[in-house]
Design a protein around this motif. Structure first.
Motif, PDB file in Angstrom:
ATOM      1  N   MET A 236      10.184   5.139  -3.010  1.00  0.00           N
ATOM      2  CA  MET A 236       8.958   5.522  -2.400  1.00  0.00           C
ATOM      3  C   MET A 236       8.617   6.856  -3.015  1.00  0.00           C
ATOM      4  SD  MET A 236       8.671   4.415   1.569  1.00  0.00           S
ATOM      5  CE  MET A 236       8.037   2.883   2.026  1.00  0.00           C
TER       6      MET A 236
ATOM      7  N   GLU B 197       0.805  -1.128   0.069  1.00  0.00           N
ATOM      8  CA  GLU B 197       0.027   0.211   0.077  1.00  0.00           C
ATOM      9  C   GLU B 197       0.855   1.106  -0.017  1.00  0.00           C
ATOM     10  OE1 GLU B 197      -2.902  -0.861   3.300  1.00  0.00           O
ATOM     11  OE2 GLU B 197      -4.254  -0.710   1.408  1.00  0.00           O
ATOM     12  N   ALA B 198       2.149   1.093  -0.023  1.00  0.00           N
ATOM     13  CA  ALA B 198       3.033   2.480  -0.111  1.00  0.00           C
ATOM     14  C   ALA B 198       3.080   2.625  -1.413  1.00  0.00           C
ATOM     15  CB  ALA B 198       4.529   2.050   0.468  1.00  0.00           C
ATOM     16  N   LEU B 199       2.960   4.300  -1.780  1.00  0.00           N
ATOM     17  CA  LEU B 199       3.142   4.690  -3.363  1.00  0.00           C
ATOM     18  C   LEU B 199       4.762   4.699  -3.536  1.00  0.00           C
ATOM     19  CD1 LEU B 199       1.790   5.928  -5.518  1.00  0.00           C
ATOM     20  CD2 LEU B 199       2.109   8.146  -4.126  1.00  0.00           C
ATOM     21  N   TYR B 200       4.810   4.180  -4.821  1.00  0.00           N
ATOM     22  CA  TYR B 200       6.230   4.101  -5.162  1.00  0.00           C
ATOM     23  C   TYR B 200       6.387   4.654  -6.571  1.00  0.00           C
ATOM     24  CZ  TYR B 200       7.666   0.731  -1.672  1.00  0.00           C
ATOM     25  OH  TYR B 200       8.067  -0.135  -0.563  1.00  0.00           O
ATOM     26  N   GLN B 201       7.550   5.428  -6.930  1.00  0.00           N
ATOM     27  CA  GLN B 201       7.851   5.696  -8.288  1.00  0.00           C
ATOM     28  C   GLN B 201       8.713   4.782  -8.878  1.00  0.00           C
ATOM     29  OE1 GLN B 201       8.527  10.182  -9.359  1.00  0.00           O
ATOM     30  NE2 GLN B 201      10.527   9.292  -9.367  1.00  0.00           N
TER      31      GLN B 201
ATOM     32  N   LYS C   4       3.792   5.732 -11.380  1.00  0.00           N
ATOM     33  CA  LYS C   4       3.662   5.520  -9.998  1.00  0.00           C
ATOM     34  C   LYS C   4       2.715   4.405  -9.713  1.00  0.00           C
ATOM     35  CE  LYS C   4       4.387  10.317  -7.952  1.00  0.00           C
ATOM     36  NZ  LYS C   4       4.985  10.862  -9.095  1.00  0.00           N
ATOM     37  N   VAL C   5       3.012   3.651  -8.816  1.00  0.00           N
ATOM     38  CA  VAL C   5       2.282   2.585  -8.394  1.00  0.00           C
ATOM     39  C   VAL C   5       1.952   2.581  -6.899  1.00  0.00           C
ATOM     40  CG1 VAL C   5       4.368   1.135  -8.545  1.00  0.00           C
ATOM     41  CG2 VAL C   5       2.084   0.100  -8.454  1.00  0.00           C
ATOM     42  N   ARG C   6       0.972   2.164  -6.480  1.00  0.00           N
ATOM     43  CA  ARG C   6       0.694   1.803  -4.977  1.00  0.00           C
ATOM     44  C   ARG C   6       0.859   0.446  -4.842  1.00  0.00           C
ATOM     45  NH1 ARG C   6      -0.501   4.991  -1.170  1.00  0.00           N
ATOM     46  NH2 ARG C   6      -1.190   6.609  -2.417  1.00  0.00           N
ATOM     47  N   TRP C   7       1.756   0.039  -4.039  1.00  0.00           N
ATOM     48  CA  TRP C   7       2.118  -1.427  -4.246  1.00  0.00           C
ATOM     49  C   TRP C   7       0.914  -2.286  -3.448  1.00  0.00           C
ATOM     50  CZ3 TRP C   7       6.272  -2.509  -6.668  1.00  0.00           C
ATOM     51  CH2 TRP C   7       6.983  -3.802  -6.787  1.00  0.00           C
TER      52      TRP C   7
END
Length: 482
Positions: free
Chosen positions: A481, A410-414, A451-454
């Motif tokens: 992140m 649920e963490a947002l990654y680039q 970006k992707v929310r894991w």
């Protein structure tokens, strides 16, 4: 004269490697790190802990004779490579297939583009030696390096590299190094040119007997000795920071160099970075004059050992740090592993339904997946699994196709693409339960980002790289992140 013939597989054709050096040199330009001042200002070697809380635990004296190691047998030394130095091919010491390139998880011959004359590695079994290429800012680290006069060739058992602008520690992207802690052997070393200073401008590296260590490396250390969980019997994890308490008086010590070490340990401290046998040792550079055990007249000074023993007995492990100051005097928060780049391009890779001519593969010095000159498209795929924290020694699982540091659900990654030349890269994230694709970003070019929310249910992550017809190219994906 050494034999410098280079096979095609070693270098993915030398032009691909040479092209990647401009990528490294571009990253080097903005830094002030150099031969005499290693690593960036926010490196935990160069940073100063403020408002530390110390524990009362002590380093055991048994099997931990206080010592300063700068001998030609067991020390290390950093050599400087300049623009006029030529290339040298490093061959395998014990393996005819080549040197163990830890970050690539394979053995191969290693070409060092600039290798200075006069390099002399440590003569002991560790054979530590490091070379800083000032043109690219790369520190080349060797384990068990030697010159084989019979075959007129340089040989080594292991090779890793790091940036002079970096942290001087391992990372999720590059966990390994010549020291058990995943660090270069020059990290925290008492350098030869630093003799005579009142305070060394960085934390010091210390090594100790197995009865000092507790298994389970702590940040910023990425690794420990293999089978440490069986061999260690102490209470201090690899990477532990020690400080001398505020009431320790360096001026009580007899020798000037001991007083300088003590002042440094009150300000910057020391990091536990490797295991030795029978000593608690400070790492010194070969050729330096830090140790004052024996004077130039051959006189043995027991007071030097007594000084170091007082320091050893007074060191205390740090429980917490209130604030950190970087080397420029600015307050900062150290970047934890989970906020670093989590993705390495090391593989293992397999061709993905393509039969084009040419080659591709991960190259540790640049950190890029390199393609040779191609006449038709070439596709590779690698798959990463989650690290299992319940397993023994989970910090070594990255060697078998797992993340070193799992992405946080649920963490947002680039996801960012770096490199040069043609080619593209992308990722696919699949579900644990169904195997279906939860996220996909393919055919991204250099400079692209997404970006992707894991996903909570993420199980495996596939990385796909595609080389296109044309000259050599290099590409990497960065996952951080957002």
């Amino acid at each position: 004269m050494a034999d410098f013939r280079i096979n095609r597989r070693t270098l993915l054709t030398g032009t691909a490697i040479l092209a990647s050096t401009s990528f490294l040199a571009k990253e080097m330009r903005s830094s002030e790190a150099n031969f005499q001042r290693l690593f960036g200002p926010k490196s935990l070697w160069n940073a100063r802990p403020l408002d530390p809380e110390l524990r009362d635990a002590r380093i055991p004296s048994q099997n931990n004779r206080a010592y300063l190691e700068q001998s030609p047998q067991w020390g290390s030394r950093l050599f400087r490579a300049g623009a006029s130095d030529g290339p040298v091919l490093i061959r395998g010491r014990d393996n005819p297939r080549g040197v163990w390139v830890a970050d690539e998880l394979r053995t191969r011959d290693v070409l060092i583009p600039r290798f200075p004359e006069g390099v002399v590695p440590a003569k002991g079994s560790d054979g530590h030696c490091e070379v800083l290429d000032e043109a690219t800012g790369t520190i080349h680290s060797f384990y068990r390096l030697m010159y084989d006069a019979e075959s007129a060739a340089w040989r080594a058992g292991k090779y890793t590299c790091t940036s002079v602008n970096g942290t001087g520690w391992g990372s999720p992207e590059r966990p390994d190094g010549p020291r058990a802690s995943g660090t270069p052997s020059t990290s925290g070393m008492l350098r030869a040119h630093e003799v005579g200073v009142d305070v060394v401008p960085h934390a010091l590296a210390v090594v100790a007997h197995a009865n000092v260590f507790r298994s389970g490396p702590v940040f910023p250390s990425t690794l420990e000795d293999r089978n440490g969980y069986q061999r260690y019997s102490g209470e201090f994890p690899m990477g532990t920071l020690f400080l001398l308490p505020p009431d320790f008086d360096p001026e009580q010590l007899v020798w000037p160099n001991a007083r300088a070490i003590a002042r440094t340990l009150k300000i910057f401290g020391a990091r536990l970075i490797d295991q030795t046998v029978g000593t608690f040792g400070f790492a010194g550079e070969i050729g330096g004059e830090w140790s004052q055990y024996v004077s130039k007249g051959g006189i043995w000074h027991t007071s030097w050992a007594e000084d170091l023993t007082k320091i050893r007995d007074s060191l205390r492990p740090v429980k917490s740090v209130g604030r950190w100051l970087d080397a420029e005097g600015k307050e900062f928060s150290p970047q934890p592993w989970e906020r670093m780049n989590l993705l390495s391009m090391r593989g293992p890779w397999a061709r993905d339904g393509s039969s084009g001519r040419g080659e591709g593969g991960y190259e540790t010095t640049s950190g890029l997946f390199l393609f040779s000159e191609l006449s038709s498209p070439l596709v590779y795929r690698a798959t990463l699994r989650l690290r299992d924290e319940r397993a023994k020694e989970p910090w070594f699982q990255w060697m078998s196709g797992t993340w070193y540091q799992n992405p946080v659900p649920e963490a947002l990654y680039q996801v960012r693409v770096e490199g040069y030349g043609g080619g593209s890269a992308g990722i696919e994230i699949r579900s644990t339960a169904t195997g279906q694709i939860l996220f996909s970003a393919l055919d991204m070019k250099v400079g692209d980002e997404v970006k992707v929310r894991w996903p909570i249910d993420a199980s495996t992550t596939s990385v796909i790289v595609r080389g296109r017809p044309g000259p050599p190219a290099g590409i990497k994906l960065v996952l951080e992140m957002a």
